[in-house]
Design a protein around this motif. Sequence first.
Motif, PDB file in Angstrom:
ATOM      1  N   UNK A   1       0.855  -1.170   0.000  1.00  0.00           N
ATOM      2  CA  UNK A   1       0.000   0.000   0.000  1.00  0.00           C
ATOM      3  C   UNK A   1       0.902   1.234   0.000  1.00  0.00           C
ATOM      4  N   UNK A   2       0.507   2.185  -0.798  1.00  0.00           N
ATOM      5  CA  UNK A   2       1.229   3.448  -0.828  1.00  0.00           C
ATOM      6  C   UNK A   2       0.987   4.181   0.488  1.00  0.00           C
ATOM      7  N   UNK A   3       2.033   4.746   1.057  1.00  0.00           N
ATOM      8  CA  UNK A   3       1.919   5.423   2.346  1.00  0.00           C
ATOM      9  C   UNK A   3       1.007   6.645   2.269  1.00  0.00           C
ATOM     10  N   UNK A   4       0.892   7.244   1.104  1.00  0.00           N
ATOM     11  CA  UNK A   4       0.003   8.401   0.963  1.00  0.00           C
ATOM     12  C   UNK A   4      -1.460   7.988   1.081  1.00  0.00           C
ATOM     13  N   UNK A  50       5.927  12.649   8.159  1.00  0.00           N
ATOM     14  CA  UNK A  50       6.576  13.952   8.134  1.00  0.00           C
ATOM     15  C   UNK A  50       6.582  14.457   6.692  1.00  0.00           C
ATOM     16  N   UNK A  51       6.864  15.733   6.547  1.00  0.00           N
ATOM     17  CA  UNK A  51       6.935  16.339   5.225  1.00  0.00           C
ATOM     18  C   UNK A  51       8.400  16.614   4.907  1.00  0.00           C
ATOM     19  N   UNK A  52       8.857  16.105   3.789  1.00  0.00           N
ATOM     20  CA  UNK A  52      10.234  16.284   3.348  1.00  0.00           C
ATOM     21  C   UNK A  52      10.424  17.715   2.827  1.00  0.00           C
ATOM     22  N   UNK A  57       5.378  13.649   1.186  1.00  0.00           N
ATOM     23  CA  UNK A  57       5.059  12.983   2.442  1.00  0.00           C
ATOM     24  C   UNK A  57       6.025  11.830   2.655  1.00  0.00           C
ATOM     25  N   UNK A  58       6.552  11.726   3.862  1.00  0.00           N
ATOM     26  CA  UNK A  58       7.462  10.636   4.232  1.00  0.00           C
ATOM     27  C   UNK A  58       6.810   9.844   5.355  1.00  0.00           C
ATOM     28  N   UNK A 139       7.850  10.609  -9.424  1.00  0.00           N
ATOM     29  CA  UNK A 139       6.892  10.281  -8.351  1.00  0.00           C
ATOM     30  C   UNK A 139       6.860  11.323  -7.251  1.00  0.00           C
ATOM     31  N   UNK A 140       7.611  12.389  -7.390  1.00  0.00           N
ATOM     32  CA  UNK A 140       7.652  13.433  -6.361  1.00  0.00           C
ATOM     33  C   UNK A 140       6.557  14.454  -6.599  1.00  0.00           C
TER      34      UNK A 140
END
Length: 144
Positions: A1-4, A50-52, A57-58, A139-140
């Motif tokens: 699953x994508x973390x987003x 957290x936000x890079x 999103x991290x 993908x960013x």
Amino acid sequence: MDHEIAYILLREKNPDYIRALMGDSAMTIPARIDEGGSVARPDEPGPVFSIMPSGDLHMRYTIRVNNVIWADDTLSREALAYLEDILNSDSPYIYRGRLESGMGLVSNNVLHDRAAFTDDATHKRHYYRARYVDPLAGTSIRDL
């Protein structure tokens, strides 16, 4: 699953879950002690989400119970329980696959599990993993 996707599902259930999991000590990776008893790496507390600097999103997360210390408050426990429910569900956002001999996988660090593997005389497991700071090209959030 994508973390987003996990982030969105948690936020939709309860926005306070995200606030709890973005806490500075939401998750701690315990110190690694070397054979001589010295601290090879100290405790590493930090947020789950957290936000890079790039705006991406991290997420840092593990299901392993022996290698993590979770924040011990009601909201964090509820958020983690809900995340575990999501990951154990039949959600259409969960992609399942099994690596066969000779296969590989290149991805951003998606939420994943590992099934047990037993070596035998003809089947030896060889698993290579590389970690990179930058996401895969295209993908960013910067690429949108």
